[in-house]
Design an enzyme around this catalytic site. Structure first.
Site, PDB file in Angstrom:
ATOM      1  N   GLN A   1       0.721  -1.154   0.076  1.00 55.01           N
ATOM      2  CA  GLN A   1       0.142  -0.182  -0.016  1.00 55.01           C
ATOM      3  C   GLN A   1       0.885   1.310   0.022  1.00 55.01           C
ATOM      4  OE1 GLN A   1      -3.362  -0.306   2.870  1.00 55.01           O
ATOM      5  NE2 GLN A   1      -2.820  -2.676   2.930  1.00 55.01           N
TER       6      GLN A   1
ATOM      7  N   CYS B   1      -1.484   5.377   7.691  1.00 51.46           N
ATOM      8  CA  CYS B   1      -0.547   6.682   7.051  1.00 51.46           C
ATOM      9  C   CYS B   1      -1.387   8.021   6.980  1.00 51.46           C
ATOM     10  CB  CYS B   1      -0.235   6.001   5.596  1.00 51.46           C
ATOM     11  SG  CYS B   1       1.408   7.196   5.381  1.00 51.46           S
TER      12      CYS B   1
ATOM     13  N   ASP C   1      -2.844  -2.431  11.597  1.00 58.09           N
ATOM     14  CA  ASP C   1      -3.896  -1.299  11.479  1.00 58.09           C
ATOM     15  C   ASP C   1      -5.304  -1.525  12.452  1.00 58.09           C
ATOM     16  OD1 ASP C   1      -2.506  -0.014   9.582  1.00 58.09           O
ATOM     17  OD2 ASP C   1      -3.574  -0.587   7.806  1.00 58.09           O
TER      18      ASP C   1
ATOM     19  N   LYS D   1      -0.462   3.086  12.820  1.00 59.60           N
ATOM     20  CA  LYS D   1      -1.145   2.786  11.582  1.00 59.60           C
ATOM     21  C   LYS D   1      -0.276   2.711  10.277  1.00 59.60           C
ATOM     22  CE  LYS D   1      -5.876   2.393  13.449  1.00 59.60           C
ATOM     23  NZ  LYS D   1      -5.287   1.833  14.627  1.00 59.60           N
ATOM     24  N   THR D   2       0.949   2.328  10.358  1.00 58.66           N
ATOM     25  CA  THR D   2       1.784   2.217   9.275  1.00 58.66           C
ATOM     26  C   THR D   2       2.490   0.899   9.113  1.00 58.66           C
ATOM     27  OG1 THR D   2       3.687   3.263  10.307  1.00 58.66           O
ATOM     28  CG2 THR D   2       2.167   4.798   9.229  1.00 58.66           C
ATOM     29  N   ALA D   3       2.880   0.647   7.865  1.00 54.80           N
ATOM     30  CA  ALA D   3       3.743  -0.623   7.696  1.00 54.80           C
ATOM     31  C   ALA D   3       4.896  -0.563   8.789  1.00 54.80           C
ATOM     32  CB  ALA D   3       4.118  -0.846   6.258  1.00 54.80           C
ATOM     33  N   ALA D   4       5.681   0.791   8.745  1.00 51.87           N
ATOM     34  CA  ALA D   4       6.799   0.863   9.626  1.00 51.87           C
ATOM     35  C   ALA D   4       6.394   0.452  10.962  1.00 51.87           C
ATOM     36  CB  ALA D   4       7.260   2.136   9.450  1.00 51.87           C
TER      37      ALA D   4
ATOM     38  N   CYS E   1       6.645   7.841   8.442  1.00 52.71           N
ATOM     39  CA  CYS E   1       6.025   8.244   7.389  1.00 52.71           C
ATOM     40  C   CYS E   1       6.988   9.163   6.447  1.00 52.71           C
ATOM     41  CB  CYS E   1       4.660   8.893   7.629  1.00 52.71           C
ATOM     42  SG  CYS E   1       3.923   9.884   6.299  1.00 52.71           S
TER      43      CYS E   1
HETATM   44  C1  FAD Z   1      -1.966   5.304   0.441  1.00 52.68           C
HETATM   45  C2  FAD Z   1      -1.299   4.559   1.468  1.00 52.68           C
HETATM   46  C3  FAD Z   1      -0.012   5.185   1.788  1.00 52.68           C
HETATM   47  C4  FAD Z   1       0.731   4.487   2.820  1.00 52.68           C
HETATM   48  N1  FAD Z   1       2.078   4.832   3.104  1.00 52.68           N
HETATM   49  C5  FAD Z   1       2.621   4.361   4.023  1.00 52.68           C
HETATM   50  C6  FAD Z   1       4.419   4.760   4.094  1.00 52.68           C
HETATM   51  O1  FAD Z   1       4.438   5.442   3.498  1.00 52.68           O
HETATM   52  N2  FAD Z   1       4.686   3.973   4.885  1.00 52.68           N
HETATM   53  C7  FAD Z   1       4.326   3.206   5.919  1.00 52.68           C
HETATM   54  O2  FAD Z   1       4.793   2.416   6.901  1.00 52.68           O
HETATM   55  N3  FAD Z   1       2.931   2.797   5.691  1.00 52.68           N
HETATM   56  C8  FAD Z   1       2.300   3.254   4.905  1.00 52.68           C
HETATM   57  N4  FAD Z   1       0.844   3.018   4.737  1.00 52.68           N
HETATM   58  C9  FAD Z   1       0.235   2.205   5.609  1.00 52.68           C
HETATM   59  C10 FAD Z   1       0.352   0.555   5.474  1.00 52.68           C
HETATM   60  O3  FAD Z   1       0.106   0.193   3.970  1.00 52.68           O
HETATM   61  C11 FAD Z   1      -0.406  -0.198   6.549  1.00 52.68           C
HETATM   62  O4  FAD Z   1      -0.505   0.284   7.703  1.00 52.68           O
HETATM   63  C12 FAD Z   1      -0.157  -1.524   6.613  1.00 52.68           C
HETATM   64  O5  FAD Z   1      -0.420  -2.549   5.201  1.00 52.68           O
HETATM   65  C13 FAD Z   1      -0.888  -2.267   7.582  1.00 52.68           C
HETATM   66  O6  FAD Z   1      -0.672  -3.716   7.675  1.00 52.68           O
HETATM   67  P1  FAD Z   1      -1.875  -4.605   8.246  1.00 52.68           P
HETATM   68  O7  FAD Z   1      -1.334  -6.175   8.254  1.00 52.68           O
HETATM   69  O8  FAD Z   1      -2.337  -4.237   9.543  1.00 52.68           O
HETATM   70  O9  FAD Z   1      -2.888  -4.651   7.207  1.00 52.68           O
HETATM   71  P2  FAD Z   1      -2.920  -4.915   5.544  1.00 52.68           P
HETATM   72  O10 FAD Z   1      -1.712  -4.743   5.031  1.00 52.68           O
HETATM   73  O11 FAD Z   1      -4.094  -3.939   5.017  1.00 52.68           O
HETATM   74  O12 FAD Z   1      -3.515  -6.325   5.479  1.00 52.68           O
HETATM   75  C14 FAD Z   1      -4.858  -6.606   6.021  1.00 52.68           C
HETATM   76  C15 FAD Z   1      -5.154  -8.077   5.196  1.00 52.68           C
HETATM   77  O13 FAD Z   1      -6.314  -8.508   5.980  1.00 52.68           O
HETATM   78  C16 FAD Z   1      -7.042  -9.043   4.831  1.00 52.68           C
HETATM   79  N5  FAD Z   1      -8.608  -9.355   5.561  1.00 52.68           N
HETATM   80  C17 FAD Z   1      -9.431  -8.189   5.521  1.00 52.68           C
HETATM   81  N6  FAD Z   1     -10.799  -8.771   6.126  1.00 52.68           N
HETATM   82  C18 FAD Z   1     -10.490 -10.166   6.464  1.00 52.68           C
HETATM   83  C19 FAD Z   1     -11.255 -11.277   7.197  1.00 52.68           C
HETATM   84  N7  FAD Z   1     -12.621 -10.850   7.580  1.00 52.68           N
HETATM   85  N8  FAD Z   1     -10.794 -12.231   7.196  1.00 52.68           N
HETATM   86  C20 FAD Z   1      -9.353 -12.357   7.071  1.00 52.68           C
HETATM   87  N9  FAD Z   1      -8.734 -11.614   6.047  1.00 52.68           N
HETATM   88  C21 FAD Z   1      -9.043 -10.182   6.093  1.00 52.68           C
HETATM   89  C22 FAD Z   1      -6.884  -8.351   3.587  1.00 52.68           C
HETATM   90  O14 FAD Z   1      -7.560  -8.953   2.648  1.00 52.68           O
HETATM   91  C23 FAD Z   1      -5.452  -7.987   3.765  1.00 52.68           C
HETATM   92  O15 FAD Z   1      -4.879  -8.670   3.008  1.00 52.68           O
HETATM   93  C24 FAD Z   1      -0.035   3.591   3.535  1.00 52.68           C
HETATM   94  C25 FAD Z   1      -1.348   3.049   3.310  1.00 52.68           C
HETATM   95  C26 FAD Z   1      -1.898   3.774   2.123  1.00 52.68           C
HETATM   96  C27 FAD Z   1      -3.333   3.215   1.958  1.00 52.68           C
END
Ligand code: FAD
Lengths: 434, 115
Positions: free
Chosen positions: A74, A196, A334, A342-345, A377
């Site tokens: 993302q 983010c 997140d 709420k970032t990948a970092a 970020c």
């Molecule tokens: C435009 C944008 C820019 C960004 N820029 C940055 C940046 O510069 N630096 C940074 O560090 N971060 C950035 N981020 C944020 C980063 O991408 C997220 O914080 C990160 O992906 C969070 O990881 P996560 O595993 O929590 O969620 P996600 O990576 O979103 O993964 C969640 C997963 O859960 C799955 N899921 C959903 N519902 C269900 C369900 N009911 N059952 C089973 N699985 C389910 C989804 O399919 C998905 O694969 C950005 C995000 C966006 C949108």
């Protein structure tokens, strides 16, 4: 559910003692177990957790649920929507990131019952677990903006960087056109927690930069509407952005929350302390309210009171990400109900902490690992420059390279980090190597 | 970031270039340095004429390295924003200014040994 954390630790410890008796650990750090670990979501957090856990566990099982076969990088959406990368830049296959020893089921979790320790999928499959990690990310709640729907993105000047790789690319097509013809651009951020929080700001900066480069800046006006009275949750960063916006001629409005959009008339409505305010646009980046997925919101896991109860974020200890009421449940990424992160970092820091707590539980010891709210970020301020903003729960700046890379300076090196190093670091994190 | 270990850095570089290309590049670099050292040992020091010619390639190497980074990253000279950027630019230039002469010296050395 009233097993205390201590009792639970004891239980797991006993189970582990039985399981490990008579066999030697194959790796120094590995824990032998027969625990069933279930991870909901195989995104940034889920994949990284699966890899790290499979490295450190002998025996037991790791199952992941995720209905989406595609993995989305993302942080790349911003670069796609800036016309610098194609949509494919952010797309890979979820399965390619997971360890062979883990089982991925392409089913969405539909019901979580932490009392009976089971999760039921949409297909009706019931899965029992010993340890549950909720890593489902968040839901973009476009429907809560009156008149808004995903199929509008890419039409009538309506863009949305957040909506996915393909729609980020459509957003670029609109921006590309807009910065050639001119008009009024409208940017905002939602009044919920969001991933983010720098991304809405970045896109306003990028729009301004393109118009300047193309010599159309005088034909363009830009409004940025903040949901409250600051531009960023960390005060010192908010001030810096305020100064930069003023310098770049981006008009700032505070306490404006977008509630409706009229695509045909190209008007967005904002709730403000003075009542509803309509603003016209030729280009808009819609960033919707963000909430936990229904499966989480409808479970007993979220906060029970306060604003996070409505948004559905999981009620975890901010330092350990362990659920406050269900000690064998963790939330990472997140979906975690913590003030920052709420970032990948943040995920990169959170994952080893949670893994250590799980391994400690399974080995009958106590972990001292803590997450301090680290969030990062690279705030792009023009194509070629960014500010490497890093902070913690206390709103302290926590630069990774103190005295070398200044956090509040627009730097080329910070841009290089975003464009070259970020995806590589993210991928290494998914593999459990960073 | 919590920590940056050597292992993490290697993992990141493997992701940037792909593991195969990255390690091929590392091996190439080691081979070039190794051959360069061997050449110096064989010749009992640097050969002045060869060294002079190879030195001329230093600025070309420096510029090439800088332009390569800029082309690969949608950025340019105007994006330098602070002292660290200048230091980085100089470091990249120094890298190119070191590699190009070494490589040229090696090629000239190989040519001479053929004769
Ligand atoms: C435009 C944008 C820019 C960004 N820029 C940055 C940046 O510069 N630096 C940074 O560090 N971060 C950035 N981020 C944020 C980063 O991408 C997220 O914080 C990160 O992906 C969070 O990881 P996560 O595993 O929590 O969620 P996600 O990576 O979103 O993964 C969640 C997963 O859960 C799955 N899921 C959903 N519902 C269900 C369900 N009911 N059952 C089973 N699985 C389910 C989804 O399919 C998905 O694969 C950005 C995000 C966006 C949108």
């Amino acid at each position: 559910m009233d097993i205390s954390r201590r009792e639970w630790l004891k239980l797991v410890g006993q189970a582990t003692a039985i399981a490990t008796s008579g066999s030697l650990l194959s790796r120094a750090a590995a824990a032998q177990t027969n625990a069933r670990i279930l991870i909901l979501g195989a995104g940034a957090a889920g994949a990284a957790l699966a890899n790290r856990l499979s490295e450190q566990l002998v025996g037991g099982s790791i199952t992941l649920l995720d209905p989406r076969p595609e993995h989305w990088y993302q942080p790349g959406f911003t670069l796609i929507a800036a016309g610098l990368k194609p949509a494919s830049y952010s797309i890979s296959q979820t399965a390619q990131w997971l360890p062979r020893s883990a089982t991925l089921l392409s089913e969405a979790a539909a019901e979580i019952d932490p009392d009976s320790q089971t999760v039921t999928t949409i297909q009706g499959r019931k899965i029992a677990y010993d340890i549950l990690i909720v890593a489902t990310g968040l839901r973009l709640d476009y429907e809560s903006i009156e008149g808004m729907s995903l199929d509008l993105i890419g039409t009538r000047g309506i863009g949305s960087v957040y909506a996915g790789p393909a729609l980020a690319e459509k957003t670029w097509q609109l921006l590309d056109q807009f910065t050639q013809t001119g008009g009024h651009a409208l940017f905002s951020r939602p009044d919920t927690e969001m991933k983010c929080a720098g991304a809405p700001l970045k896109y306003a900066f990028i729009t301004e930069d393109y118009a300047t480069r193309r010599g159309t800046r005088d034909r363009i006006t830009i409004d940025y509407c903040a949901n409250n009275n600051s531009l960023f949750g960390v005060p010192i960063v908010s001030e810096k952005v305020r100064m930069l916006f003023a310098e770049r001629g981006i008009d700032t409005h505070y306490n404006h929350i977008m509630t409706a959009i009229d695509a045909d008339r190209q008007i967005a409505t904002f709730q403000t302390p003075q009542g509803a305010v309509e603003k016209s646009f030729d280009f808009i980046n819609v960033i919707p309210p963000m909430v936990a997925h229904d499966v989480v919101r409808q479970s007993p896991l979220p906060w029970q009171t306060g604003p996070w109860a409505a948004q559905g974020w999981v009620d975890v200890d901010p330092a350990t990400l362990r659920h406050k009421r269900y000690p064998n449940v963790f939330a990472v990424g997140d979906v975690a109900g913590v003030p920052k992160g709420k970032t990948a970092a943040s995920v990169k820091w959170q994952v080893p902490v949670v893994v250590d707590h799980i391994i400690a539980d399974l080995s009958g010891r106590e972990s001292v690992e803590q997450y301090n709210g680290y969030t990062s970020c690279p705030l792009i301020t023009k194509i070629g420059r960014a500010m490497l903003i890093e902070f913690d729960y206390k709103n302290n700046l926590t630069p990774s390279f103190p005295g070398i890379i200044a956090p509040l300076e627009e730097l080329w090196i910070s841009w290089l980090m975003k464009e070259v190093a970020l995806k590589a670091t993210y991928n290494a994190m998914l593999r459990g190597r960073a | 970031m919590k920590e940056l270990s050597i292992g993490m850095l290697l993992a990141i570089f493997e992701e940037i270039f792909g593991a195969g290309l990255f390690w091929a590049m590392v091996i190439c670099a080691l081979v070039v340095i190794g051959l360069f050292v061997l050449l110096i040992i064989r010749d009992k020091g640097l050969i002045a004429g060869r060294f002079l010619w190879s030195e001329i390639t230093a600025p070309i190497g420096a510029l090439a390295a800088i332009l390569f980074v800029q082309i690969m990253t949608d950025s340019g000279f105007k994006d330098l924003g602070g002292p660290i950027d200048l230091i980085l630019l100089i470091a990249i230039g120094c890298g190119g200014a070191l590699v190009a002469p070494m490589f040229t010296y090696l090629l000239l050395g190989l040519r001479d040994s053929r004769r």
